[in-house]
Design a protein around this motif. Structure first.
Motif, PDB file in Angstrom:
ATOM      1  N   THR A 148       1.330  -1.496   0.164  1.00 22.17           N
ATOM      2  CA  THR A 148      -0.066  -0.254  -0.217  1.00 22.17           C
ATOM      3  C   THR A 148       0.646   1.534  -0.192  1.00 22.17           C
ATOM      4  O   THR A 148       0.559   2.430  -0.418  1.00 22.17           O
ATOM      5  CB  THR A 148      -1.109  -0.163   1.092  1.00 22.17           C
ATOM      6  N   ASP A 149       1.822   1.509   0.381  1.00 17.49           N
ATOM      7  CA  ASP A 149       3.351   2.328   0.078  1.00 17.49           C
ATOM      8  C   ASP A 149       4.215   2.058   0.358  1.00 17.49           C
ATOM      9  O   ASP A 149       5.155   2.258   1.037  1.00 17.49           O
ATOM     10  CB  ASP A 149       2.992   3.459   1.539  1.00 17.49           C
ATOM     11  N   ASN A 183      -3.744   0.491  -3.668  1.00 18.10           N
ATOM     12  CA  ASN A 183      -3.869   1.451  -3.538  1.00 18.10           C
ATOM     13  C   ASN A 183      -5.655   1.220  -1.473  1.00 18.10           C
ATOM     14  O   ASN A 183      -6.162   1.728  -0.972  1.00 18.10           O
ATOM     15  CB  ASN A 183      -5.222   2.287  -3.972  1.00 18.10           C
TER      16      ASN A 183
END
Length: 133
Positions: free
Chosen positions: A82-83, A113
């Motif tokens: 997600t990051d 995301n």
């Protein structure tokens, strides 16, 4: 044509039952493992990211073991993040502990995301060792 056979690790059914999917499918000498996340036994996400990654690999290891495989049998790895830019140091620390030397499996990392409340997911294809019936 090979028949597909569902594979489940012991004590890891909360997410599988809740969402209606198999942990892995054995087809011939290949094992296709569904995305493994850093869930606790009740299916909830581990809130600490580094621990979530460790649990995802532990859950993957349990699924591989249920089919008679180990991390050495991996052929293809896909991870979802997600990051990625922030998360990669923690992910690489666990990855290097699991795969300390070559040959490494091929690996594709994908930034996403949404992972249903999780921040890391790993799915793999493994070759089941010849010793398996």
């Amino acid at each position: 044509m090979s028949r597909r056979e569902a594979v489940f690790p012991a004590n890891r059914h909360a997410l599988y039952e809740a969402h209606g999917y198999s942990a892995a499918i054995r087809s011939g000498d290949l094992l296709f493992v569904s995305g493994q996340v850093g869930s606790r036994e009740d299916g909830t996400p581990e809130p600490d990211f580094a621990r979530q990654v460790e649990l995802a690999f532990a859950n993957l290891g349990a699924t591989l073991a249920a089919a008679g495989c180990t991390f050495d049998d991996l052929i293809d790895v896909t991870t979802f993040h997600t990051d990625p830019e922030v998360q990669f140091p923690a992910i690489m620390a666990v990855k290097q502990a699991i795969f300390p030397q070559p040959p490494y499996p091929n690996w594709t990392a994908v930034g996403v995301n949404w992972l249903a409340g999780f921040d890391f997911e790993i799915k793999v294809v493994a070759r089941i060792p010849d010793a398996q019936p």
